[in-house]
Write an enzyme that holds these catalytic residues in place. Structure first.
Site, PDB file in Angstrom:
ATOM      1  N   VAL A 103       1.027  -1.058   0.163  1.00 31.51           N
ATOM      2  CA  VAL A 103      -0.188  -0.134   0.009  1.00 31.51           C
ATOM      3  C   VAL A 103       0.910   1.311   0.030  1.00 31.51           C
ATOM      4  O   VAL A 103       0.439   2.392  -0.314  1.00 31.51           O
ATOM      5  CB  VAL A 103      -1.022   0.140   1.241  1.00 31.51           C
ATOM      6  N   GLY A 104       2.153   1.028   0.352  1.00 37.39           N
ATOM      7  CA  GLY A 104       2.952   2.276   0.210  1.00 37.39           C
ATOM      8  C   GLY A 104       3.311   2.882   1.594  1.00 37.39           C
ATOM      9  O   GLY A 104       3.675   4.208   1.657  1.00 37.39           O
ATOM     10  N   LYS A 105       2.646   2.389   2.772  1.00 37.66           N
ATOM     11  CA  LYS A 105       3.267   2.868   3.871  1.00 37.66           C
ATOM     12  C   LYS A 105       4.579   3.112   4.332  1.00 37.66           C
ATOM     13  O   LYS A 105       4.954   3.933   5.097  1.00 37.66           O
ATOM     14  CB  LYS A 105       2.377   2.132   5.170  1.00 37.66           C
TER      15      LYS A 105
ATOM     16  N   ARG B 106      21.286 -11.926  12.107  1.00 41.48           N
ATOM     17  CA  ARG B 106      21.675 -12.296  10.708  1.00 41.48           C
ATOM     18  C   ARG B 106      23.182 -11.591  10.591  1.00 41.48           C
ATOM     19  O   ARG B 106      23.428 -10.637  11.274  1.00 41.48           O
ATOM     20  CB  ARG B 106      20.564 -11.980   9.708  1.00 41.48           C
TER      21      ARG B 106
ATOM     22  N   ARG C 210       5.928  -5.263  -8.381  1.00 42.18           N
ATOM     23  CA  ARG C 210       7.255  -5.397  -7.926  1.00 42.18           C
ATOM     24  C   ARG C 210       8.134  -6.484  -8.390  1.00 42.18           C
ATOM     25  O   ARG C 210       9.168  -6.170  -8.514  1.00 42.18           O
ATOM     26  CB  ARG C 210       6.994  -5.813  -6.391  1.00 42.18           C
TER      27      ARG C 210
ATOM     28  N   ARG D  80      -0.335 -12.706   0.260  1.00 39.48           N
ATOM     29  CA  ARG D  80      -0.227 -11.275   0.541  1.00 39.48           C
ATOM     30  C   ARG D  80      -1.647 -10.646   0.246  1.00 39.48           C
ATOM     31  O   ARG D  80      -2.148  -9.815   1.148  1.00 39.48           O
ATOM     32  CB  ARG D  80       0.609 -10.417  -0.205  1.00 39.48           C
TER      33      ARG D  80
ATOM     34  N   ASN E 128      -3.983   6.058  -0.093  1.00 38.55           N
ATOM     35  CA  ASN E 128      -3.016   6.240  -1.134  1.00 38.55           C
ATOM     36  C   ASN E 128      -3.221   6.054  -2.634  1.00 38.55           C
ATOM     37  O   ASN E 128      -2.447   5.111  -2.910  1.00 38.55           O
ATOM     38  CB  ASN E 128      -1.828   5.298  -0.590  1.00 38.55           C
ATOM     39  N   ASP E 129      -3.968   6.886  -2.946  1.00 37.88           N
ATOM     40  CA  ASP E 129      -3.868   6.816  -4.510  1.00 37.88           C
ATOM     41  C   ASP E 129      -3.071   7.587  -5.325  1.00 37.88           C
ATOM     42  O   ASP E 129      -2.338   7.159  -6.213  1.00 37.88           O
ATOM     43  CB  ASP E 129      -5.473   7.836  -4.621  1.00 37.88           C
TER      44      ASP E 129
END
Length: 382
Positions: free
Chosen positions: A139-141, A168, A261, A272, A295-296
């Protein structure tokens, strides 16, 4: 089991002897005795006298106690916590609360099956509310948070999460995660020290109260990037935060972004999407999120986020000015108490550094154990 009390009564006053200083505070049928030896390196001890049975109880003490000092003053607040002012310590470091009958203490007493008290450090001023940001994957958060951190590096900070998994390559303890033993994190979860936690692939991940408080102590607003279930846990805690859910303009647009992506298999994308649909459904739960951001367009969404956070408001709390002026460096002790305020008297020569002799401490409190007790308001008495 308690031990039989000796044949003397402890009064609700400060008791000084050669070996220690004690404050005894009556609350109902119990007397809470707060003691320390005159060794400045010694810690405070807590004992409770049950006046009905004349027996002593040593409670389980949660939270980090005040740093050792030579003496202190104490007074009861709201019949549920004891205010402690450490003597010989600058004001901003001297205020502590011993919670004896708060909801947190009652809950922990029930869980542990024993008498519990809890320490909480008092903080002058409210501090900025943390920000909980949730939203489905894609969503872009993450991009929105990165833009906030880049534009306002001195205003925002991330809490460092805990995990039981092994580090790691190139991961640094305390920077990327707090790496900890399962037994320790499970114990701290049971003591209410975690805002949220989850079991992922056999490991425990979580956000501790202290991790968030430490960011606030730096004068920054803590950002928590967590899923909806984590947000629900934080909402149920005592932490006062702003809850924001970032959603896509449509489910179809979200799927388009995930596929663009080009980094995941079809199976991963479908997983997801299933999780996203569940989170979008939960985002409408009454009382969970304070704000929904669509988030458009990324830049438009970012500007709306900044408006929500009032980033153009440079208002300074009067208590912040008090601290920045250095007035908190003087040492104070409790002089008297009324229903609405406590008077503190300076232990410093009044002529030194323009120190105010009397201060009013307004107990408009927020938070508390297992975190800080914020909201203390300080003003000089003319």
């Amino acid at each position: 089991m308690g031990e039989e009390a000796p044949e003397f009564r402890v009064e609700s006053v400060a008791l000084e002897s050669k070996d220690c200083l004690q404050n005894a505070i009556d609350i109902g049928d119990k007397t809470y005795v707060i003691s320390r030896s005159d060794d400045p390196k010694s810690s405070i001890t807590i004992k409770i006298l049950d006046k009905l049975t004349q027996t002593w109880v040593v409670p389980t003490v949660l939270g980090a106690p005040p740093n050792p000092t030579s003496s202190h003053s104490a007074v009861l607040v709201n019949n549920e916590k004891i205010l402690i002012i450490e003597k010989g310590v600058p004001l901003n470091d001297s205020i502590w609360f011993l919670e004896v009958d708060t909801p947190f203490v009652k809950q922990q007493s029930k869980i542990k099956g024993t008498v519990v008290v809890a320490w909480s450090k008092g903080v002058i001023g409210e501090g900025q509310k943390p920000i909980v940001i949730s939203g489905p994957s894609g969503v872009g958060k993450g991009t929105l948070i990165a833009k906030l951190m880049k534009e306002y590096p001195s205003k925002f900070g991330f809490s460092v999460s805990h995990t039981t998994r092994a580090p790691r390559e190139k991961e640094i303890d305390g920077v990327h995660y707090h790496f900890t033993e399962r037994s320790k994190i499970e114990e701290e979860i049971s003591e209410g020290k975690f805002l949220e936690f989850a079991h992922v692939h056999g490991n425990v991940y979580g956000t501790s109260v202290e991790a968030v408080e430490s960011v606030t102590d730096e004068g920054k607003r803590c950002i928590l990037d967590i899923d909806v279930q984590g947000a629900r846990s934080v909402r149920a805690s005592s932490l006062e935060a702003i809850f924001i859910f970032v959603c896509p303009p449509s489910f179809e647009e979200l799927e388009k972004r995930l596929r663009a992506r080009g980094t995941e298999t079809e199976e991963q994308i479908q997983k997801r999407l299933r999780n996203a649909r569940a989170e979008l459904d939960q985002s409408n739960s009454p009382g969970l999120f304070d704000h929904l951001l669509v988030n458009d367009d990324l830049e438009a969404c970012y500007e709306n986020l900044k408006k929500l956070l009032s980033l153009d408001d440079d208002h300074e709390d009067s208590n912040d000015s008090f601290i920045k002026d250095g007035k908190e460096t003087a040492c104070y002790s409790i002089l008297s108490k009324t229903n609405s305020e406590i008077l503190l008297q300076s232990e410093t020569n009044e002529a030194e550094k323009g120190t105010t002799n009397l201060l009013s401490l307004d107990l408009s409190l927020s938070g508390g154990a297992p975190g800080r007790t914020r909201g203390l308001k300080i003003s000089p008495v003319n």
